[in-house]
Motif scaffolding. Structure first.
Motif, PDB file in Angstrom:
ATOM      1  N   ASN A 217      40.127  36.456  39.805  1.00  0.00           N
ATOM      2  CA  ASN A 217      40.563  35.172  40.350  1.00  0.00           C
ATOM      3  C   ASN A 217      41.090  35.335  41.774  1.00  0.00           C
ATOM      4  O   ASN A 217      40.836  34.485  42.638  1.00  0.00           O
ATOM      5  N   GLU A 218      41.814  36.420  42.019  1.00  0.00           N
ATOM      6  CA  GLU A 218      42.292  36.688  43.370  1.00  0.00           C
ATOM      7  C   GLU A 218      41.115  36.890  44.328  1.00  0.00           C
ATOM      8  O   GLU A 218      41.127  36.385  45.460  1.00  0.00           O
ATOM      9  N   ALA A 219      40.095  37.625  43.882  1.00  0.00           N
ATOM     10  CA  ALA A 219      38.926  37.869  44.724  1.00  0.00           C
ATOM     11  C   ALA A 219      38.181  36.568  45.010  1.00  0.00           C
ATOM     12  O   ALA A 219      37.708  36.344  46.135  1.00  0.00           O
ATOM     13  N   ALA A 220      38.059  35.710  43.996  1.00  0.00           N
ATOM     14  CA  ALA A 220      37.409  34.420  44.211  1.00  0.00           C
ATOM     15  C   ALA A 220      38.194  33.590  45.216  1.00  0.00           C
ATOM     16  O   ALA A 220      37.616  32.922  46.085  1.00  0.00           O
ATOM     17  N   ASP A 221      39.530  33.617  45.120  1.00  0.00           N
ATOM     18  CA  ASP A 221      40.365  32.885  46.077  1.00  0.00           C
ATOM     19  C   ASP A 221      40.187  33.417  47.496  1.00  0.00           C
ATOM     20  O   ASP A 221      40.251  32.655  48.474  1.00  0.00           O
ATOM     21  N   LEU A 222      39.965  34.720  47.625  1.00  0.00           N
ATOM     22  CA  LEU A 222      39.767  35.320  48.948  1.00  0.00           C
ATOM     23  C   LEU A 222      38.412  34.978  49.547  1.00  0.00           C
ATOM     24  O   LEU A 222      38.216  35.140  50.753  1.00  0.00           O
ATOM     25  N   GLY A 223      37.474  34.521  48.706  1.00  0.00           N
ATOM     26  CA  GLY A 223      36.161  34.144  49.204  1.00  0.00           C
ATOM     27  C   GLY A 223      35.036  35.080  48.838  1.00  0.00           C
ATOM     28  O   GLY A 223      33.900  34.900  49.291  1.00  0.00           O
ATOM     29  N   PHE A 224      35.302  36.095  48.010  1.00  0.00           N
ATOM     30  CA  PHE A 224      34.228  36.983  47.559  1.00  0.00           C
ATOM     31  C   PHE A 224      33.217  36.206  46.714  1.00  0.00           C
ATOM     32  O   PHE A 224      33.573  35.248  46.015  1.00  0.00           O
ATOM     33  N   ASP A 225      31.967  36.650  46.756  1.00  0.00           N
ATOM     34  CA  ASP A 225      30.912  36.020  45.963  1.00  0.00           C
ATOM     35  C   ASP A 225      30.888  36.531  44.537  1.00  0.00           C
ATOM     36  O   ASP A 225      30.315  35.890  43.652  1.00  0.00           O
ATOM     37  N   GLY A 226      31.480  37.686  44.288  1.00  0.00           N
ATOM     38  CA  GLY A 226      31.496  38.274  42.960  1.00  0.00           C
ATOM     39  C   GLY A 226      32.204  39.606  43.013  1.00  0.00           C
ATOM     40  O   GLY A 226      32.836  39.959  44.021  1.00  0.00           O
ATOM     41  N   LYS A 227      32.080  40.342  41.907  1.00  0.00           N
ATOM     42  CA  LYS A 227      32.808  41.609  41.795  1.00  0.00           C
ATOM     43  C   LYS A 227      31.915  42.648  41.134  1.00  0.00           C
ATOM     44  O   LYS A 227      31.121  42.318  40.235  1.00  0.00           O
ATOM     45  N   THR A 228      32.057  43.888  41.565  1.00  0.00           N
ATOM     46  CA  THR A 228      31.357  44.983  40.907  1.00  0.00           C
ATOM     47  C   THR A 228      32.191  45.457  39.720  1.00  0.00           C
ATOM     48  O   THR A 228      33.419  45.426  39.747  1.00  0.00           O
ATOM     49  N   LEU A 229      31.506  45.919  38.683  1.00  0.00           N
ATOM     50  CA  LEU A 229      32.133  46.249  37.406  1.00  0.00           C
ATOM     51  C   LEU A 229      31.703  47.632  36.940  1.00  0.00           C
ATOM     52  O   LEU A 229      30.665  48.147  37.365  1.00  0.00           O
ATOM     53  N   ILE A 230      32.494  48.192  36.012  1.00  0.00           N
ATOM     54  CA  ILE A 230      32.180  49.533  35.505  1.00  0.00           C
ATOM     55  C   ILE A 230      31.932  49.551  34.005  1.00  0.00           C
ATOM     56  O   ILE A 230      31.566  50.594  33.457  1.00  0.00           O
ATOM     57  N   HIS A 231      32.121  48.414  33.315  1.00  0.00           N
ATOM     58  CA  HIS A 231      31.958  48.400  31.859  1.00  0.00           C
ATOM     59  C   HIS A 231      31.474  47.023  31.409  1.00  0.00           C
ATOM     60  O   HIS A 231      31.924  46.002  31.957  1.00  0.00           O
ATOM     61  N   PRO A 232      30.586  46.973  30.413  1.00  0.00           N
ATOM     62  CA  PRO A 232      30.066  45.677  29.956  1.00  0.00           C
ATOM     63  C   PRO A 232      31.125  44.695  29.476  1.00  0.00           C
ATOM     64  O   PRO A 232      30.934  43.471  29.580  1.00  0.00           O
ATOM     65  N   THR A 233      32.262  45.189  28.957  1.00  0.00           N
ATOM     66  CA  THR A 233      33.301  44.268  28.490  1.00  0.00           C
ATOM     67  C   THR A 233      33.911  43.461  29.636  1.00  0.00           C
ATOM     68  O   THR A 233      34.572  42.447  29.394  1.00  0.00           O
ATOM     69  N   GLN A 234      33.690  43.894  30.865  1.00  0.00           N
ATOM     70  CA  GLN A 234      34.254  43.194  32.016  1.00  0.00           C
ATOM     71  C   GLN A 234      33.406  42.007  32.468  1.00  0.00           C
ATOM     72  O   GLN A 234      33.854  41.209  33.295  1.00  0.00           O
ATOM     73  N   ILE A 235      32.213  41.868  31.943  1.00  0.00           N
ATOM     74  CA  ILE A 235      31.281  40.856  32.449  1.00  0.00           C
ATOM     75  C   ILE A 235      31.785  39.437  32.196  1.00  0.00           C
ATOM     76  O   ILE A 235      31.799  38.594  33.113  1.00  0.00           O
ATOM     77  N   GLU A 236      32.193  39.145  30.969  1.00  0.00           N
ATOM     78  CA  GLU A 236      32.558  37.774  30.616  1.00  0.00           C
ATOM     79  C   GLU A 236      33.719  37.244  31.449  1.00  0.00           C
ATOM     80  O   GLU A 236      33.609  36.145  32.030  1.00  0.00           O
ATOM     81  N   PRO A 237      34.861  37.959  31.542  1.00  0.00           N
ATOM     82  CA  PRO A 237      35.946  37.418  32.375  1.00  0.00           C
ATOM     83  C   PRO A 237      35.578  37.319  33.846  1.00  0.00           C
ATOM     84  O   PRO A 237      36.062  36.430  34.554  1.00  0.00           O
ATOM     85  N   CYS A 238      34.714  38.209  34.305  1.00  0.00           N
ATOM     86  CA  CYS A 238      34.289  38.154  35.703  1.00  0.00           C
ATOM     87  C   CYS A 238      33.430  36.916  35.952  1.00  0.00           C
ATOM     88  O   CYS A 238      33.637  36.176  36.923  1.00  0.00           O
ATOM     89  N   ASN A 239      32.480  36.665  35.081  1.00  0.00           N
ATOM     90  CA  ASN A 239      31.642  35.469  35.221  1.00  0.00           C
ATOM     91  C   ASN A 239      32.489  34.204  35.214  1.00  0.00           C
ATOM     92  O   ASN A 239      32.245  33.266  35.986  1.00  0.00           O
ATOM     93  N   ALA A 240      33.485  34.170  34.347  1.00  0.00           N
ATOM     94  CA  ALA A 240      34.329  32.982  34.237  1.00  0.00           C
ATOM     95  C   ALA A 240      35.110  32.733  35.515  1.00  0.00           C
ATOM     96  O   ALA A 240      35.337  31.577  35.907  1.00  0.00           O
ATOM     97  N   ALA A 241      35.517  33.801  36.193  1.00  0.00           N
ATOM     98  CA  ALA A 241      36.337  33.647  37.397  1.00  0.00           C
ATOM     99  C   ALA A 241      35.535  33.137  38.586  1.00  0.00           C
ATOM    100  O   ALA A 241      36.073  32.427  39.438  1.00  0.00           O
ATOM    101  N   PHE A 242      34.264  33.492  38.641  1.00  0.00           N
ATOM    102  CA  PHE A 242      33.475  33.166  39.826  1.00  0.00           C
ATOM    103  C   PHE A 242      32.559  31.959  39.643  1.00  0.00           C
ATOM    104  O   PHE A 242      31.781  31.649  40.544  1.00  0.00           O
ATOM    105  N   ILE A 243      32.636  31.276  38.523  1.00  0.00           N
ATOM    106  CA  ILE A 243      31.872  30.045  38.369  1.00  0.00           C
ATOM    107  C   ILE A 243      32.722  28.891  38.878  1.00  0.00           C
ATOM    108  O   ILE A 243      33.923  28.822  38.607  1.00  0.00           O
ATOM    109  N   PRO A 244      32.166  28.000  39.681  1.00  0.00           N
ATOM    110  CA  PRO A 244      32.965  26.875  40.185  1.00  0.00           C
ATOM    111  C   PRO A 244      33.490  26.025  39.032  1.00  0.00           C
ATOM    112  O   PRO A 244      32.744  25.698  38.108  1.00  0.00           O
ATOM    113  N   PRO A 245      34.776  25.656  39.036  1.00  0.00           N
ATOM    114  CA  PRO A 245      35.335  24.831  37.962  1.00  0.00           C
ATOM    115  C   PRO A 245      34.620  23.492  37.851  1.00  0.00           C
ATOM    116  O   PRO A 245      34.173  22.938  38.868  1.00  0.00           O
TER     117      PRO A 245
END
Length: 299
Positions: A217-245
């Motif tokens: 959420n902090e990265a989305a607020d800063l203007g990043f387009d997305g985030k790199t991840l290291i584990h599949p369990t991180q995908i869902e919360p990451c997708n949720a943060a970067f989808i426009p409300p």
């Protein structure tokens, strides 16, 4: 603006030497995967891993996921062979969407790689991503990003390597990342000035999904387009943060509809429900709606 929008909310690193992991990648909800031939592969295993990845890419089956191969650095003995192998694969229609070059320090590296890919017959659709993971790269981020204006450079995305930045500067990675805030914002500004996208670095504790969500959420607020991840369990919360409300998308659609009315065609500023909007707000709204529509189309 191009009608084609590619979501890059979640981009998962996967080891290039792990065939089972690459098979699993075909069913994950990540917007993209980075198949790693650099840090994840031992030196004596790199040539074999390169061939294994090329063979795996030839099988296809990745669906809408963007597939990127992180090659070895330009200062290593494997770099040019990596470029040649994936240029060959791409020319045959069986290559990745992009190659991620680690430890970029100047735009000349991108231009040299781009010229080599062109000479090898790689199609223009094979793009380059640049890792910003050294102090020099951060300081030169604008020059690197602006190389994207030159088709030879093929540049599409900047990727922050925050672990390497911490290692090289001594900055601590703490909640909120205050020691790095200036660098992160600087790289977002550079990417926007250069017309390329920018992805945040990884969250190391893959068991702490709450911390990951906060940082996304902090990265989305800063203007990043997305985030790199290291584990599949991180995908869902990451997708949720970067989808426009939904409420932002509803407002964006309303704004577009009002500005597109014939009677408003020549107007640069409109008052809507007690607020003043400029035409640039409508342009921003179109980008948000295009992203939301692209995400919805992925299912």
């Amino acid at each position: 603006m191009s009608s084609f929008v590619r979501p890059r909310r979640s981009v998962l690193y996967m080891p290039g030497s792990n065939a089972r992991a690459l098979e699993k990648a075909r069913s994950l909800a990540a917007d993209g995967i980075i198949i790693d031939l650099e840090d994840a592969v031992a030196p004596d295993a790199k040539p074999g891993a390169r061939e294994q990845v090329a063979d795996d890419l030839a099988r296809g089956g990745f669906g809408p996921r963007e597939v990127v191969v992180r090659v070895n650095g330009a200062d290593t003995p494997w770099f040019w062979d990596d470029l040649a192998r994936f240029a060959q694969a791409s020319a045959a229609g069986r290559g990745p969407d992009a190659l991620l070059i680690p430890k970029i320090a100047d735009p000349e590296t991108l231009l040299a790689a781009g010229r080599r890919l062109e000479a090898l017959g790689a199609p223009a659709s094979l793009r380059l991503w640049a890792m910003i993971e050294t102090p020099l790269a951060v300081l030169r981020a604008l020059d690197i990003a602006r190389a994207g204006a030159n088709p030879v450079a093929r540049l599409a995305v900047l990727v922050l390597g925050t672990n390497d930045l911490a290692k090289e500067t001594g900055a601590r990675i703490v909640p909120g990342r205050a020691p790095m805030q200036a660098w992160l914002s600087h790289c977002v500004l550079a990417a926007r000035a250069g017309g390329v996208e920018v992805l945040d670095g990884v969250w190391n504790n893959f068991r702490d999904l709450g911390g990951l969500a906060r940082e996304c959420n902090e990265a989305a607020d800063l203007g990043f387009d997305g985030k790199t991840l290291i584990h599949p369990t991180q995908i869902e919360p990451c997708n949720a943060a970067f989808i426009p409300p939904p409420e932002e998308i509803a407002e964006a659609r309303m704004l577009i509809e009002v500005f597109d009315r014939p009677e408003n065609a020549a107007k640069g500023v409109l008052q809507i429900e007690g607020r003043m909007y400029e035409r640039m707000h409508a342009d921003i709204a179109r980008k948000r709606v295009a992203l939301a529509d692209a995400i919805e189309a992925r299912g």
